[in-house]
Scaffold this motif. Structure first.
Motif, short mmCIF file in Angstrom:
data_model
loop_
_atom_site.label_atom_id
_atom_site.label_comp_id
_atom_site.label_asym_id
_atom_site.label_seq_id
_atom_site.Cartn_x
_atom_site.Cartn_y
_atom_site.Cartn_z
N ARG A 41 51.13 31.60 46.92
CA ARG A 41 50.16 30.50 46.96
C ARG A 41 49.52 30.34 48.35
NH1 ARG A 41 49.81 24.94 47.93
NH2 ARG A 41 48.44 23.83 46.46
N PRO A 42 50.32 30.23 49.43
CA PRO A 42 49.65 30.15 50.76
C PRO A 42 48.86 31.39 51.10
CG PRO A 42 52.05 30.34 50.99
CD PRO A 42 51.77 30.07 49.55
N LEU A 43 49.27 32.55 50.59
CA LEU A 43 48.48 33.76 50.84
C LEU A 43 47.12 33.67 50.17
CD1 LEU A 43 51.02 36.74 50.60
CD2 LEU A 43 49.58 36.15 52.54
N LYS A 44 47.08 33.19 48.94
CA LYS A 44 45.80 33.06 48.24
C LYS A 44 44.91 32.02 48.92
CE LYS A 44 47.38 32.37 44.04
NZ LYS A 44 47.38 32.19 42.57
N ILE A 45 45.51 30.94 49.40
CA ILE A 45 44.73 29.93 50.13
C ILE A 45 44.14 30.54 51.39
CG2 ILE A 45 44.90 27.77 51.42
CD1 ILE A 45 46.91 26.79 49.37
N VAL B 62 43.41 27.67 43.53
CA VAL B 62 44.54 28.58 43.45
C VAL B 62 45.60 28.09 42.47
CG1 VAL B 62 44.15 29.40 45.79
CG2 VAL B 62 45.70 27.50 45.42
N ASP B 63 45.64 26.79 42.22
CA ASP B 63 46.60 26.25 41.25
C ASP B 63 46.07 26.24 39.83
OD1 ASP B 63 48.38 25.83 43.30
OD2 ASP B 63 47.79 23.74 43.62
N GLY B 64 44.78 26.52 39.67
CA GLY B 64 44.19 26.49 38.34
C GLY B 64 44.68 27.65 37.49
N GLN B 65 44.51 27.51 36.20
CA GLN B 65 44.95 28.51 35.24
C GLN B 65 43.76 29.30 34.70
OE1 GLN B 65 47.25 26.47 32.24
NE2 GLN B 65 49.15 26.69 33.41
N PHE B 66 43.98 30.61 34.54
CA PHE B 66 42.99 31.47 33.93
C PHE B 66 43.28 31.60 32.44
CE2 PHE B 66 42.39 32.60 38.28
CZ PHE B 66 41.11 33.11 38.38
N ILE C 123 38.56 43.10 53.99
CA ILE C 123 38.03 42.06 54.87
C ILE C 123 38.83 40.76 54.76
CG2 ILE C 123 35.99 40.67 55.40
CD1 ILE C 123 34.29 43.01 54.44
N TYR C 124 39.35 40.45 53.57
CA TYR C 124 39.99 39.15 53.37
C TYR C 124 41.48 39.24 53.06
CZ TYR C 124 35.03 38.21 52.71
OH TYR C 124 33.68 38.16 52.88
N VAL C 125 41.87 40.11 52.14
CA VAL C 125 43.25 40.11 51.65
C VAL C 125 44.20 40.71 52.68
CG1 VAL C 125 44.75 40.77 49.76
CG2 VAL C 125 42.34 40.31 49.31
N ILE C 126 43.89 41.89 53.20
CA ILE C 126 44.79 42.54 54.15
C ILE C 126 44.95 41.73 55.43
CG2 ILE C 126 45.04 44.57 55.63
CD1 ILE C 126 44.00 46.26 53.37
N PRO C 127 43.88 41.19 56.05
CA PRO C 127 44.10 40.34 57.23
C PRO C 127 44.95 39.11 56.93
CG PRO C 127 41.80 41.05 57.11
CD PRO C 127 42.44 41.47 55.83
N ALA C 128 44.81 38.52 55.75
CA ALA C 128 45.63 37.36 55.40
C ALA C 128 47.10 37.75 55.30
CB ALA C 128 45.15 36.75 54.09
N ILE C 129 47.38 38.91 54.71
CA ILE C 129 48.77 39.38 54.61
C ILE C 129 49.33 39.67 55.99
CG2 ILE C 129 50.21 41.25 53.74
CD1 ILE C 129 48.30 41.46 51.36
N ASP C 130 48.56 40.33 56.84
CA ASP C 130 49.03 40.65 58.19
C ASP C 130 49.35 39.39 58.97
OD1 ASP C 130 48.78 43.33 57.67
OD2 ASP C 130 46.79 43.51 58.58
N GLU C 131 48.49 38.40 58.93
CA GLU C 131 48.73 37.16 59.66
C GLU C 131 49.94 36.41 59.10
OE1 GLU C 131 45.13 34.96 59.50
OE2 GLU C 131 43.97 36.45 60.63
N LEU D 99 37.49 37.18 43.86
CA LEU D 99 38.29 37.21 45.08
C LEU D 99 39.77 37.05 44.77
CD1 LEU D 99 38.28 37.32 48.16
CD2 LEU D 99 38.01 34.85 48.20
N LEU D 100 40.12 36.12 43.88
CA LEU D 100 41.52 35.93 43.54
C LEU D 100 42.06 37.11 42.74
CD1 LEU D 100 41.64 32.12 42.65
CD2 LEU D 100 42.35 33.25 44.75
N CYS D 101 41.20 37.73 41.96
CA CYS D 101 41.62 38.93 41.23
C CYS D 101 41.96 40.06 42.20
CB CYS D 101 40.53 39.36 40.26
SG CYS D 101 40.93 40.85 39.30
N ALA D 102 41.13 40.24 43.23
CA ALA D 102 41.41 41.27 44.24
C ALA D 102 42.70 40.96 44.98
CB ALA D 102 40.23 41.36 45.22
N ALA D 103 42.93 39.67 45.29
CA ALA D 103 44.15 39.29 46.00
C ALA D 103 45.38 39.51 45.12
CB ALA D 103 44.05 37.83 46.43
#
Length: 745
Positions: free
Chosen positions: A690-694, A250-254, A363-371, A324-328
């Motif tokens: 950052r914690p959301l992406k993790i 998550v800290d890497g650069q594209f 499946i992954y992004v919305i549950p992470a945001i909700d939590e 996955l990170l692009c979707a997030a």
């Protein structure tokens, strides 16, 4: 098929129309993926023209070598799988009964249970593959996961004795086993390479099929495959497996690079000939895309793989971390897929497909945001539990008028301006009546905060009649105040309307001064009696009377609170004093002493303003625009992202110049035409991303079912009430086509 894996599933013999449909559809299909080069080499050397002839040749040689006889009657059996000197990768969790490209092989005489000891399925719910120190250990639950096929060498054996005890060992129903038409679905996976084009998960072409079948299939599994023929081949693939790997990810650069430039770099790697013994064929670099990831393979003409490389670290089941990170990032930044996809298309940039984005989001992004929001909200409520808080509440519709689908109701703490509660209401939850959604959102927010243990002494809202009645009947212990900004706006609207008459045009120039006087009364008066006296003095002031005699029975002030006015000032010249008793003066009197307005004076004494809450609701437009349609979970998540953005960045410091003074910018009010200045704040840092992406990556790593699982709505999803917002069910398309008539025809 030109693909890289023989993909195999082992299904329980439960017969259904859907299973029969896919068995018939996939009958005779076998994907061989990385073995395609060797397969074509045999075909060419043997002078064969059809793939079925190659298969017959290999099967005949197998039976000649083993001396076993082929039985045409299919029976339930098992598969014997042996792991040979394979490095230990992440365990695959693909469900065996949901294989995406399963091949139904009806000619198998029998198969053995998966495992080196042939464990019986009735002895344990789990099947294990034993291994040496260099072997991987696979643990899977029966019919719930499958091996990481790319890491195994499979030996298929046929046990004639298994037929007699198959019914008891596997616990199958007798009537199913004795069914003469039953053919067990068996699939074997052998992989030496990666073919991204054919196994690209969630592609536009096969997205609907994958969604219908609800399976992870080989599309996600094969991306992270490692070749077991050469341990050095794993150097080009980076698998994410630890917390440290996730942080680096998550800290890497594209960066954006051209494919041709990467190929120039790849061809500079010194691999002139094939690395396999007795093969000196030249090696060429092949490139294939899978989503946003680029795969490079160094392959000789015989199909020997010398080296492979992927442009992105891989998650479990071979999912590209960049996808996955692009979707997030796409959701967390408030963008929508269509615009980003169009941008990528114009740039010829490879990104994930819309099908994959939708599944990753759900499946992954919305549950992470909700939590994350639930934890953040819990911390805020605990912070204010020891004091009596004053809340500001307001609702926001997702579209104007009475056609709104969603309403977002927010509660903000008056001092810190932090959003403590944000609830969303769907039109279907209020019998498809938009006008009832704001009350429903208010009720949910109050219950949520009370259940959290928050003590509320006062709530300020707009003058919504349903909410006023709710406060009187359900929450009489909490003081209810009205927002004075909404009231001043209504006053201005009434004055402008009255000033549109020919005899009252002079009244319009007093609009700003009358609303300012209302604000002064709200901020100064401490009781309803004092407010009435100050507010009633406006009738005398506009006719240039600054002291007056009080009528009998009327209490309050008998003079204006301003300093003595000069005979002629610049401020007075832009407006004229009204004539006492004129139509303009009488119209103003009717507005000032309106009975409905005077009854609401107690609601304005605390001078509560919801301006910051209005600003927050305008920020929601950045994440959930009114011109786009969202499903209920997506709309809720986008609103929560806006609340997190507001809470984290609202109190950030102001920008200062070299002299230490606050920097400002000029802003023009389009409605009034006046110029104003607004202070500048430092740039946002978005520390919550950052914690959301993790959290999103962690959810993928611990996922045992995969993205292509069956879609299940939440228990409180409004779509369970009704599939659409229409008051009547939609008729068939054929009926609509018959009824549709064009005006031009």
């Amino acid at each position: 098929m030109a693909s890289d894996v023989i993909y195999v599933t082992y299904d329980e013999p439960t017969i259904s129309a859907r299973q029969n449909k896919w068995r018939k559809r996939n009958e005779g299909k076998i994907n061989i993926f990385g073995q395609i080069h060797r397969w074509n080499a045999i075909k060419e050397e043997a002078g064969l023209t059809k793939h079925v002839d190659v298969a017959k040749l290999l099967l005949d040689r197998y039976y000649e070598r083993t001396g076993k006889q082929f039985a045409s009657t299919p029976i339930c059996g098992s598969i014997s799988v042996t792991a040979r000197n394979v490095p230990a990768p992440i365990v695959s969790d693909i469900e065996s009964d949901k294989g995406g490209s399963s091949a139904t092989i009806s000619c198998m005489s029998g198969v053995e249970n998966i495992g080196s000891d042939t464990l019986s399925a009735v002895e344990s719910d789990y099947v294990r593959t034993k291994s040496t120190s260099n072997d991987r250990v696979c643990v899977r639950k029966k019919n719930e996961s499958f091996f990481d096929q790319c890491q195994l060498t499979l030996d298929v054996s046929f046990d004639q004795e298994a037929e007699s005890d198959q019914g008891s060992s596997d616990g199958y129903d007798d009537d199913v086993i004795q069914d003469p038409d039953y053919e067990p679905s068996v699939a074997v996976t052998l992989c030496e390479g990666i073919n991204g084009d054919e196994v690209g998960y969630g592609s536009e072409e096969n997205g609907e099929e994958e969604e219908e079948r609800g399976s992870e299939s080989d599309t996600n599994e094969m991306s992270g495959a490692e070749d077991n023929t050469d341990d050095n081949l794993e150097d080009g693939l980076n698998n994410i497996s630890s917390a440290e790997d996730i942080e680096h990810l998550v800290d890497g650069q594209f960066c954006i690079t051209y494919l041709n430039q990467l190929l120039v770099l790849a061809k500079s790697i010194p691999i002139p000939v094939c690395c396999v013994e007795d093969c000196i064929g030249p090696v060429k670099v092949e490139s294939k895309f899978r989503g946003s990831a680029l795969y490079l393979q160094w392959v000789c003409p015989k199909g020997h793989l010398s080296h492979k490389w992927c442009s992105q670290p891989l998650l479990n089941k071979g999912v590209s971390s960049g996808d996955l990170l692009c979707a997030a990032a796409l959701l967390m930044s408030g963008n929508n897929f269509d615009k980003v996809s169009l941008f990528a298309k114009m740039l010829n940039l490879k990104i994930l497909s819309q099908n994959v984005y939708s599944r990753m989001q759900r499946i992954y992004v919305i549950p992470a945001i909700d939590e994350f929001w639930i934890d953040h909200q819990r911390e805020l409520i605990e912070k204010y539990q020891e004091i009596d808080v004053v809340l500001l509440g307001d609702g926001r519709m997702d579209s104007p008028g009475h056609s709104a689908q969603y309403c977002s109701y927010s509660f903000m703490e008056n001092e810190s301006k932090e959003v403590l509660s944000l609830t969303t209401v769907d039109k279907r939850e209020t019998d498809k009546k938009s006008c009832n959604m704001e009350k429903k959102g208010f009720q949910r927010g109050i219950c949520e905060l009370k259940d959290g243990g928050l003590k509320m002494s006062e709530i300020a809202t707009d003058a919504h009649p349903q909410i006023s009645a709710e406060m009187k009947s359900k929450h009489p212990e909490i003081k209810h105040s009205f927002d004075i900004w909404h009231c001043s706006k209504n006053l201005a609207r009434k004055i402008v309307k009255a000033g549109q008459q020919k005899e009252c045009r002079s009244l319009q120039k007093w609009t700003k001064h009358i609303t300012n006087h209302f604000w002064y009364c709200c901020n100064t008066a401490s009781s309803e009696l004092e407010f009435r006296g100050m507010w009633g003095g406006l009738i005398h002031h506009v006719v240039n009377e600054h002291e007056w005699a009080l009528d009998i029975g009327i209490e309050g002030s008998n003079r204006c609170h301003h300093d003595p006015l000069a005979e002629t000032t610049e401020a007075d010249r832009d407006r004229e004093w009204l004539e006492k008793g004129s139509k303009a003066h009488q119209a103003l009197r009717n507005i000032v002493f309106d009975s409905r307005f005077l009854k609401k004076i107690p609601y304005y004494l605390n001078a509560r303003v919801t301006g910051e809450l209005e600003m927050f609701q305008s920020k929601i437009l950045q994440y959930a625009g009114k011109r786009f349609a969202y499903s209920p979970p997506v709309y809720r998540a986008r609103n929560r992202l806006a609340a997190l953005d507001h809470n984290i960045h609202f109190n950030r410091p102001y920008k200062r110049d070299n002299k230490g003074e606050i920097m400002h910018k000029r802003v023009n009010n389009k409605k009034s035409g006046r110029w104003m200045v607004s202070p500048l704040k430092v740039d946002k840092t978005y520390p919550h991303i950052r914690p959301l992406k993790i959290a999103v990556v962690n959810k993928r790593l611990v996922d045992r079912q995969g993205m292509y699982r069956k879609r299940e709505m939440e228990a409180n999803d409004p779509r369970r009430i009704s599939a659409n917002l229409a008051l009547v069910e939609p008729p068939p398309v054929s009926v609509l086509l018959e009824q549709q008539v064009s005006r031009t025809q």
